[in-house]
Design an enzyme around this catalytic site. Structure first.
Site, PDB file in Angstrom:
ATOM      1  N   THR A   1      -6.308 -19.392   1.257  1.00 48.49           N
ATOM      2  CA  THR A   1      -5.771 -20.818   0.802  1.00 48.49           C
ATOM      3  C   THR A   1      -5.791 -21.550   2.194  1.00 48.49           C
ATOM      4  OG1 THR A   1      -3.336 -19.950   2.278  1.00 48.49           O
ATOM      5  CG2 THR A   1      -3.876 -19.525  -1.016  1.00 48.49           C
TER       6      THR A   1
ATOM      7  N   HIS B   1       0.614  -1.468   0.037  1.00 44.76           N
ATOM      8  CA  HIS B   1      -0.063   0.085  -0.071  1.00 44.76           C
ATOM      9  C   HIS B   1       1.003   1.317  -0.404  1.00 44.76           C
ATOM     10  CE1 HIS B   1      -4.286  -1.655   0.895  1.00 44.76           C
ATOM     11  NE2 HIS B   1      -3.781  -2.671   0.062  1.00 44.76           N
TER      12      HIS B   1
ATOM     13  N   ASP C   1       3.580 -19.520  -1.236  1.00 51.72           N
ATOM     14  CA  ASP C   1       3.552 -20.563  -1.903  1.00 51.72           C
ATOM     15  C   ASP C   1       2.594 -20.036  -3.365  1.00 51.72           C
ATOM     16  OD1 ASP C   1       1.277 -21.741  -0.683  1.00 51.72           O
ATOM     17  OD2 ASP C   1       2.043 -23.219   0.045  1.00 51.72           O
TER      18      ASP C   1
ATOM     19  N   HIS D   1      -1.450 -12.609  -1.971  1.00 54.65           N
ATOM     20  CA  HIS D   1      -3.033 -13.430  -1.178  1.00 54.65           C
ATOM     21  C   HIS D   1      -2.393 -14.670  -0.859  1.00 54.65           C
ATOM     22  CE1 HIS D   1      -6.306 -10.122  -3.228  1.00 54.65           C
ATOM     23  NE2 HIS D   1      -5.410  -9.878  -2.119  1.00 54.65           N
ATOM     24  N   THR D   2      -1.661 -15.412  -1.301  1.00 48.03           N
ATOM     25  CA  THR D   2      -1.284 -16.860  -0.670  1.00 48.03           C
ATOM     26  C   THR D   2      -0.835 -16.477   1.420  1.00 48.03           C
ATOM     27  OG1 THR D   2       0.421 -18.449  -0.401  1.00 48.03           O
ATOM     28  CG2 THR D   2       1.298 -16.560  -0.687  1.00 48.03           C
TER      29      THR D   2
END
Length: 249
Positions: A173, A38, A180, A156-157
């Site tokens: 996830t 951000h 990953d 976003h993992t």
């Protein structure tokens, strides 16, 4: 900013402290990574405004930055020990280490970012309800391309969505503290209870240009890591011209 030996020593000391903190408190890694994203994500390549300049600490009232004060406060304990390190460098270095300690790729870090003197958040950040055009409008404005959009979405993992921040609730996830390629694997599967997909995630499969990268990264984690490291470094240096190192006689 002059990159003299003293400053470089402070950077390495801050790196060590950040790594130690995040290894012992990995649960902070996702929000630290969001802080780095951000702070960099307001960059406008045409206007040459915004970018990774530490100004986010004065932009916490922006609804897109809800929750990021946690990360700002976390980094403040390192800043207190190493006051010479700019906030701009500190936040980007912290984001890189957050990826590293959760099993992600090693991302090269070049120090020397100067802190902005005032608030800089003129560039909009991605809206999770956006479409493909929205993603391109936001990321292309920063100077990033389609591959960057997809591979950086793979961040976003780590972490989870929070109702008070995005309107969604749940992790992306099964293991939100492991970096990953499972984000891309899950994108190609049917929705599962407890797991979240933003509209901006789903559009990566719907848009043909985006989809080919999703398919590549779901199949090949090594390539995902390599491309991610390139794009993350690129993002962390938007509008940044590395200063020359000063060597004292």
């Amino acid at each position: 900013m002059a990159l003299d030996g003293e400053y470089l020593k402070e950077i390495e000391a801050a790196r060590k402290d950040l790594r130690q903190l995040l290894q012992s408190k990995k649960q902070f890694s996702p929000i630290i990574l969001r802080l780095a994203f951000h702070d960099a994500g307001t960059y406008d390549v045409k206007a040459k405004t915004g970018g990774p300049n530490g100004s986010i600490r004065g932009e916490l009232n922006n609804p897109a930055n809800n929750g990021i004060k946690v990360a700002v406060d976390f980094c403040e304990q390192v800043k207190a020990k190493h006051p010479k390190v700019s906030y701009a460098d500190l936040y980007q270095l912290a984001g890189i280490i957050a990826v590293e300690v959760t099993g992600g790729p090693i991302i090269p870090f070049v120090p020397g970012r100067q802190d902005a003197r005032n608030q800089q958040d003129r560039g909009a950040l991605p809206n999770p309800n956006g479409d493909a055009k929205h993603l391109r409008d936001i990321f292309h404005r920063m100077g990033l391309n389609d591959r960057d959009i997809v591979v950086l979405s793979g961040a976003h993992t780590l972490g989870r969505a929070n109702k008070d921040r995005s309107g969604f609730d749940g992790s992306f996830t099964e293991n939100p503290l492991k970096f990953d390629n499972s984000y891309f694997v899950n994108l190609q599967k049917e929705d599962k209870p407890g797991l979240v997909k933003f509209p901006t995630d789903k559009v990566l499969l719907q848009d043909p240009a985006f989809r080919r990268y999703v398919q590549l990264y779901a199949k090949d984690e090594k390539t995902f890591f390599a491309h991610y490291a390139e794009s993350h470094k690129k993002m962390s240096e938007l509008g940044f011209q590395p200063p020359r190192a000063v060597v004292k006689a």
